[in-house]
Scaffold this active site. Sequence first.
Site, PDB file in Angstrom:
ATOM      1  N   ASP A  89      -7.458  -8.120  -3.945  1.00 58.19           N
ATOM      2  CA  ASP A  89      -7.294  -6.861  -3.228  1.00 58.19           C
ATOM      3  C   ASP A  89      -8.662  -6.363  -2.794  1.00 58.19           C
ATOM      4  O   ASP A  89      -9.672  -6.620  -3.463  1.00 58.19           O
ATOM      5  CB  ASP A  89      -6.619  -5.808  -4.113  1.00 58.19           C
ATOM      6  CG  ASP A  89      -6.374  -4.506  -3.363  1.00 58.19           C
ATOM      7  OD1 ASP A  89      -5.679  -4.540  -2.330  1.00 58.19           O
ATOM      8  OD2 ASP A  89      -6.887  -3.465  -3.801  1.00 58.19           O
ATOM      9  N   GLU A 121     -11.230  10.950   4.032  1.00 53.87           N
ATOM     10  CA  GLU A 121      -9.900  10.471   3.673  1.00 53.87           C
ATOM     11  C   GLU A 121      -9.968   9.202   2.827  1.00 53.87           C
ATOM     12  O   GLU A 121      -9.168   8.994   1.921  1.00 53.87           O
ATOM     13  CB  GLU A 121      -9.049  10.222   4.921  1.00 53.87           C
ATOM     14  CG  GLU A 121      -9.619   9.210   5.913  1.00 53.87           C
ATOM     15  CD  GLU A 121     -10.528   9.851   6.952  1.00 53.87           C
ATOM     16  OE1 GLU A 121     -10.689   9.252   8.025  1.00 53.87           O
ATOM     17  OE2 GLU A 121     -11.060  10.953   6.688  1.00 53.87           O
ATOM     18  N   ASP A 154      -5.414  -2.929  -8.903  1.00 51.33           N
ATOM     19  CA  ASP A 154      -4.336  -3.323  -7.994  1.00 51.33           C
ATOM     20  C   ASP A 154      -4.077  -4.819  -8.052  1.00 51.33           C
ATOM     21  O   ASP A 154      -2.931  -5.273  -7.948  1.00 51.33           O
ATOM     22  CB  ASP A 154      -4.664  -2.904  -6.562  1.00 51.33           C
ATOM     23  CG  ASP A 154      -4.415  -1.415  -6.324  1.00 51.33           C
ATOM     24  OD1 ASP A 154      -4.026  -0.717  -7.285  1.00 51.33           O
ATOM     25  OD2 ASP A 154      -4.609  -0.954  -5.188  1.00 51.33           O
ATOM     26  N   HIS A 190      -6.555   4.265  -5.789  1.00 53.20           N
ATOM     27  CA  HIS A 190      -6.565   2.846  -5.463  1.00 53.20           C
ATOM     28  C   HIS A 190      -7.851   2.224  -5.986  1.00 53.20           C
ATOM     29  O   HIS A 190      -8.945   2.685  -5.701  1.00 53.20           O
ATOM     30  CB  HIS A 190      -6.473   2.649  -3.941  1.00 53.20           C
ATOM     31  CG  HIS A 190      -5.135   2.984  -3.389  1.00 53.20           C
ATOM     32  ND1 HIS A 190      -4.113   2.070  -3.303  1.00 53.20           N
ATOM     33  CD2 HIS A 190      -4.634   4.144  -2.900  1.00 53.20           C
ATOM     34  CE1 HIS A 190      -3.038   2.652  -2.771  1.00 53.20           C
ATOM     35  NE2 HIS A 190      -3.341   3.915  -2.516  1.00 53.20           N
ATOM     36  N   GLU A 233     -10.761  -2.796  -1.043  1.00 49.36           N
ATOM     37  CA  GLU A 233     -10.735  -1.407  -0.611  1.00 49.36           C
ATOM     38  C   GLU A 233     -11.753  -1.272   0.514  1.00 49.36           C
ATOM     39  O   GLU A 233     -12.818  -1.907   0.475  1.00 49.36           O
ATOM     40  CB  GLU A 233     -11.067  -0.453  -1.758  1.00 49.36           C
ATOM     41  CG  GLU A 233     -10.176  -0.579  -2.983  1.00 49.36           C
ATOM     42  CD  GLU A 233      -8.708  -0.252  -2.722  1.00 49.36           C
ATOM     43  OE1 GLU A 233      -8.408   0.304  -1.646  1.00 49.36           O
ATOM     44  OE2 GLU A 233      -7.875  -0.553  -3.586  1.00 49.36           O
TER      45      GLU A 233
END
Length: 229
Positions: A7, A52, A155, A150, A9
Site C-alpha cells: 500500500d 486534505e 493497511d 490511513h 500513501e
Amino acid sequence: MREIVLDTETTGFDPQSGDRIVEIGAVELWNHVATGRTYHQYINPERGMPQEAFEVHGLGDDFLRDKPVFAKIADDFLAFVGDAKLVIHNAAFDMKFLNAELGWVNRPKLPWDQAIDTLDIARRKFPGSPASLDALCRRFGIDNASRTLHGALLDSEILAEVYLELIGGKQPDFGLTAGQGSGPSVAAEADWRPYRRPDPLPPRITDKEKAAHAAFLETLGENALWNRS
C-alpha cells in the site's frame, strides 16, 4: 510462491500533476502465509502536504521534512519487492504512482501484470456490494479498529487478511508438494522455512487447567500406561 501485499500513501491523486508518494508499506507472504518480513518507509515528497491529505494520513510537513526522498530508497524498495506478485487494493492507483516515481529516478518500472488487484477480485466476487477495504473488513469480520488514519503498513497488514479471505482462506500445504517438479526455483521453495516468530505466543492453558489435568492423572493410579516398565 512469494507475494508482497503493498500500500502507498500519497499527497493527492495524480503524479502528473505533482503529487508524490509519502509512505510505502508492504508485507511478505510465502504460499499465502505471512513470513514476518515487512517493508515500511516514510518519504519526503519534496512539496507541501495538502491539508486534505494531512487530515487523511496524519502526516504533516514537519514530520516528513527529514525523511529520505524517493531516489534514496528506490533501490531498497525494488530489492524487497523483487519479482514477487504485488497484492494491492485498487492496483491501478498505486502502480501509477510507483512507476511515476521510479521513472523520475531512472529505475526500472514495475510491470503492470505483476500486480494482483484485490478491488477487482472483490467486485467480481461480490458484484454490486461495497468493495472498500473497510467494507471488506466488515464482511469478513476482520478487526480494523486501529485504522483511524490511513497508514501504509497497517493497511497492508489488514489487506493481507482480506486477500486470504477473498481467495478462499487458503492454508499452507505443509510442504506436501515440495517434491513435485524440478529446477532451482522448486529447490529453493523446498528449502524455505518460515521466519522465527519475533515474540513467542503466550500459553493458552491456564494454571487452573494444569491443576485439573494433574488431578485427573492422579486418579489413574500407578497402573497407568506411562508408569509401566
